[in-house]
Scaffold this motif. Structure first.
Motif, short mmCIF file in Angstrom:
data_model
loop_
_atom_site.label_atom_id
_atom_site.label_comp_id
_atom_site.label_asym_id
_atom_site.label_seq_id
_atom_site.Cartn_x
_atom_site.Cartn_y
_atom_site.Cartn_z
N THR A 90 5.21 9.45 5.38
CA THR A 90 6.16 8.98 4.27
C THR A 90 7.14 8.11 4.63
O THR A 90 8.03 8.58 5.63
CB THR A 90 6.53 10.14 3.58
N ARG A 134 0.70 -1.09 -0.11
CA ARG A 134 0.00 -0.03 0.03
C ARG A 134 0.83 1.33 -0.04
O ARG A 134 1.31 1.86 1.01
CB ARG A 134 -1.14 0.09 1.33
N PRO A 135 1.26 1.76 -1.09
CA PRO A 135 1.97 2.88 -1.21
C PRO A 135 1.23 4.35 -0.57
O PRO A 135 0.28 4.02 -0.54
CB PRO A 135 2.17 3.24 -2.75
N GLY A 136 2.20 5.08 -0.23
CA GLY A 136 1.50 6.24 0.33
C GLY A 136 1.87 6.40 1.88
O GLY A 136 2.52 5.45 2.65
N PRO A 137 1.24 7.39 2.75
CA PRO A 137 1.76 7.60 4.14
C PRO A 137 1.29 6.47 5.12
O PRO A 137 0.03 5.74 4.85
CB PRO A 137 0.75 8.84 4.44
N GLU A 181 7.94 -0.08 -2.94
CA GLU A 181 6.64 0.73 -3.14
C GLU A 181 7.00 2.12 -3.74
O GLU A 181 7.92 2.55 -4.13
CB GLU A 181 6.01 1.11 -1.86
#
Length: 284
Positions: free
Chosen positions: A215, A4-7, A188
């Protein structure tokens, strides 16, 4: 890429810190066993034991498996001399003065940590150019990390890495392999380059995606004593310099928190190195 890319949330970052500490412990144990005559397979076994003893699993073993190949065959990537990255552990005995990159990844509760160090094997007085390569790569890593901040851009890392390298001398900055986002997958989005493309507009600070709290990135400069171009060997993994020049690699996994930075794969969280650069150390 998957995961799950992202913060990441604060709780997720704390889980990644657990994985990061396993990586830090494995790298410390491996470096302590580096000496002339040891084989890269023996070093791989050291890391395997530390990771298993911590109740974690290796990120690299079996990575990239598909119907055409079984995946990476080692717990570590161990790259020697002109090998830049992804060297396969085996029966190669290290020699006095070899330059060795040790790259390690571990998974705890589904979350990855990823870091690398480079060391000179055995030599009491390594050649000055090799010492310079190692120190410049390490310095560039920390300058790249220190450039991260909420509201900044991914390209700030590239600017900081390249500025640190160019201030130190004439080194090749490898473009073929870059840093990356990390989380429930080892790789990612986004990519984290170590220099910006040439040209007056392309090199403007601020290039790339926005950095926000949560991040988490693997920053990993790779430098050479010669040209930056590389190619892959017939084993399908090991990347070497085209001109046979020595290569060096350092890496840390770092989280951007609301108050600053937390280096998840550094035993002290990066407090000392960040403080020396005036960057905020802000663990969760």
């Amino acid at each position: 890429m998957s995961g799950r890319p992202g913060p990441k949330s604060a709780d997720e970052v704390r889980l990644m810190r657990r994985a990061g500490l396993v990586v830090a412990q494995a790298l410390e144990a491996v470096v302590a066993q580096v000496h002339p005559g040891v084989t890269t397979r023996e070093l791989d076994a050291v890391a395997a034991a530390v990771i298993a003893g911590a109740g974690a699993s290796p990120s690299f073993l079996g990575y990239g498996a598909d119907e055409d190949r079984p995946g990476f065959p080692g717990v570590l990537c161990l790259s020697v001399g002109e090998e830049v990255v992804h060297g396969i552990p085996g029966e190669r005995e290290l020699r006095d003065g070899d330059l060795l990159s040790v790259d390690c990844g571990a998974i705890v509760d589904g979350w990855h940590g990823d870091a690398a160090v480079s060391v000179v094997v055995g030599a009491d007085e390594p050649p000055a150019d090799v010492v310079g390569l190692v120190e410049t790569t390490r310095t560039a890593l920390w300058h790249g990390i220190a450039a991260l901040r909420p509201g900044g851009r991914i390209g700030d890392v590239a600017v900081a890495v390249e500025q640190a390298v160019r201030a130190a001398g004439s080194y090749g900055i490898v473009d073929d392999y870059v840093g990356h986002g990390i989380g429930t997958a080892m790789h990612e989005d986004p990519d984290v380059p170590n220099r910006l493309p040439s040209g007056p507009l392309a090199r403007l600070r601020g290039r790339g995606g926005r950095v926000v709290p949560g991040t988490v990135l693997a920053v990993e400069p790779m430098l050479t004593l010669g040209a930056p171009e590389t190619h892959e060997l017939d084993d399908g993994w090991t990347a070497v310099t085209d001109d046979g020049s020595l290569a060096c690699h350092f890496e840390h996994t770092v989280a951007v928190t609301p108050g600053g930075l937390w280096v998840l794969t550094a035993a002290d969280g990066g407090e000392a190195a960040l403080g020396a650069l005036g960057a905020p150390y802000a663990p969760l």
